[in-house]
Design an enzyme around this catalytic site. Structure first.
Site, PDB file in Angstrom:
ATOM      1  N   THR A  50       0.837  -1.208   0.000  1.00 49.30           N
ATOM      2  CA  THR A  50       0.000   0.000   0.000  1.00 49.30           C
ATOM      3  C   THR A  50       0.871   1.258   0.000  1.00 49.30           C
ATOM      4  O   THR A  50       0.399   2.322  -0.379  1.00 49.30           O
ATOM      5  CB  THR A  50      -0.897   0.044   1.262  1.00 49.30           C
ATOM      6  OG1 THR A  50      -0.096  -0.309   2.389  1.00 49.30           O
ATOM      7  CG2 THR A  50      -2.059  -0.901   1.156  1.00 49.30           C
ATOM      8  N   SER A 145      18.579  -3.740   3.916  1.00 47.52           N
ATOM      9  CA  SER A 145      19.110  -2.651   3.081  1.00 47.52           C
ATOM     10  C   SER A 145      18.570  -1.302   3.545  1.00 47.52           C
ATOM     11  O   SER A 145      19.321  -0.324   3.621  1.00 47.52           O
ATOM     12  CB  SER A 145      18.843  -2.887   1.593  1.00 47.52           C
ATOM     13  OG  SER A 145      17.501  -3.162   1.364  1.00 47.52           O
ATOM     14  N   ASP A 189       9.864   0.964   4.672  1.00 47.22           N
ATOM     15  CA  ASP A 189      10.981   0.333   5.394  1.00 47.22           C
ATOM     16  C   ASP A 189      11.904   1.392   6.001  1.00 47.22           C
ATOM     17  O   ASP A 189      12.311   1.306   7.160  1.00 47.22           O
ATOM     18  CB  ASP A 189      11.783  -0.573   4.456  1.00 47.22           C
ATOM     19  CG  ASP A 189      10.910  -1.608   3.767  1.00 47.22           C
ATOM     20  OD1 ASP A 189       9.754  -1.765   4.176  1.00 47.22           O
ATOM     21  OD2 ASP A 189      11.394  -2.253   2.825  1.00 47.22           O
TER      22      ASP A 189
END
Ligand code: GLA
Length: 406
Positions: A50, A145, A189
């Site tokens: 989303t 990452s 993230d």
């Protein structure tokens, strides 16, 4: 109990700090002037795929992540060393050579962030010695990452006194991942790694970046991560392909409804139902349906969590997984097997894949008294169906990027 946990965490960090400072001295001659930093990995509780559709997500930062020991150099050279890849030795680069290079391997992540910061006008005129150590299980989909990107941004902010907020650092991390490392990820993230708060999840509106921390009061329950140990390949074309599909979905929705919305998540479930019959019954329609309903699921999940209804929360998680499996098609045999066996196991009231998909982890809400049995039962059933030995972690929710001080 909570105090014991905090003390243990602090002890672990102190231990890590002195170990990494020693290592830094071994590699770079001394550790004079070096400082230690940390940025966490993340787990997303609900709201998958989303973020790049302008919707809501509900991630938390973990207590595992990536550490850096860093100091300024007098020249313009960048010397990188990873404790995880010791055999690579010190990888050299320079502020004047910030171009992506395949042979630069993992250092393309910190280089990309320095490149992005400089591109946005931040002054970084000295090189750095940087030692990195990450303790996020490799390939688990818990954002190693992103944590390395946010960490690099944080190191530069601190060493060079940059006037940059944590939200901007998240955006810079995302920008470098998109434009330097070629993965078209959303903001979730990096945002979680920068803005995490101990024992809280973050309700983030990705269209405005407004957010609030929501305490995770799970009472007799706890969060268990189940790692399928099937490596997810986020760079794989599937992720970028989904992004193309939802762009097409947005065009369709706007043209059927005569609207001009910027994001799929600006549509409601009612909008979808109005448009459904006029849309070709194909994959694009399924993608659109997942995104619109998933965005609503985030809002409902936060509501029930805040009202203390963990069973309802667990049910929404299960619905989310089914939608990622059937409509968005980003699960796969291993994640679906882990989900199925977890749902059939006593004490587990909610489960779903977390992150980009195609491998990585599921997140499970499990009764504290049933954790041991859960790990054994799910572990055995998963292994016998897939041939892979999985791994389980009790999910500890930690703070976002920071300097580690003694
Ligand atoms: C990956 C991306 C995120 C997000 C998730 C799916 O983790 O990096 O931006 O899109 O997949 O929710």
């Amino acid at each position: 109990m909570a105090k014991d946990k905090r003390e243990l965490q602090k002890k672990k960090e102190d231990y890590m700090k002195s170990m990494l400072l020693d290592k830094f001295a071994d590699v770079f001659g001394s550790n004079e002037g070096a400082k230690v930093y940390f940025a966490p990995g993340r787990v997303n509780l609900i709201g998958e795929h989303t973020d790049y559709n302008g919707g809501h997500v509900f991630p938390c930062a973990l207590t595992v992540g990536t550490y850096a020991v860093a100091r300024k150099r007098k020249d313009r050279e960048l010397h990188f060393y990873s404790v995880n890849f010791e055999y690579l030795g010190v990888k050299m680069s320079s502020l004047d050579k910030l171009v992506y290079a395949k042979e630069a391997g993992w250092t393309n992540y910190p280089k990309g962030v320095i490149w992005a910061l400089k591109g946005k006008g931040f002054e970084i005129e000295n090189g750095m010695d940087i030692l990195i150590y990450g303790n996020i299980p490799n390939g688990s989909g818990l954002s190693s990452s992103a944590s390395l990107e946010v960490l690099t941004g944080f190191v530069c902010k601190d060493l060079f006194g940059l006037e940059v907020s944590l939200t901007e650092l998240a955006l810079i991390g995302q920008y470098s991942e998109n434009h330097y490392n070629g993965v078209n990820c959303g903001i979730m993230d990096q945002f979680a790694s920068a803005m995490g708060k101990k024992d809280n999840a973050i309700l983030l509106d990705c269209s405005t970046l407004s957010y609030k921390h929501v305490p995770l009061n799970l009472g007799e329950y706890t969060l268990i991560l189940a790692n399928t140990c099937k490596k997810h390949a986020l760079g794989a074309s599937a992720y970028n392909k989904r992004r193309e599909e939802v762009s097409e979905g947005l065009i369709r929705m706007n043209s059927i409804l005569g609207t001009d919305k910027d994001n799929l998540c600006d549509f409601t479930e009612d909008d979808y139902l109005k448009a459904e019959a006029s849309m070709e019954a194909d994959k694009i329609r399924d993608r659109v349906k997942h995104v619109i309903y998933e965005n609503q699921r985030v809002k409902k999940a936060v509501e029930v969590l805040e009202s203390g209804d963990l069973f309802a929360f667990g049910e929404i998680l299960r619905e989310g997984h089914a939608s990622l499996r059937d409509l968005y098609e980003v699960t796969g045999f291993e994640l679906d097997t882990m989900f199925d066996v977890a749902c059939q196991t006593e004490g587990c009231i909610g489960s779903r894949m977390t992150g980009g998909g195609f491998g990585g982890c599921t997140i499970n809400i499990v009764k504290k008294s049933a954790v041991e049995n859960f790990i054994e039962t799910v572990g055995n059933a998963y292994k016998s169906k897939t041939g892979i030995t999985p791994a389980f972690y009790v999910c500890d929710i930690g703070d976002g990027a920071r300097e580690i001080k003694m």
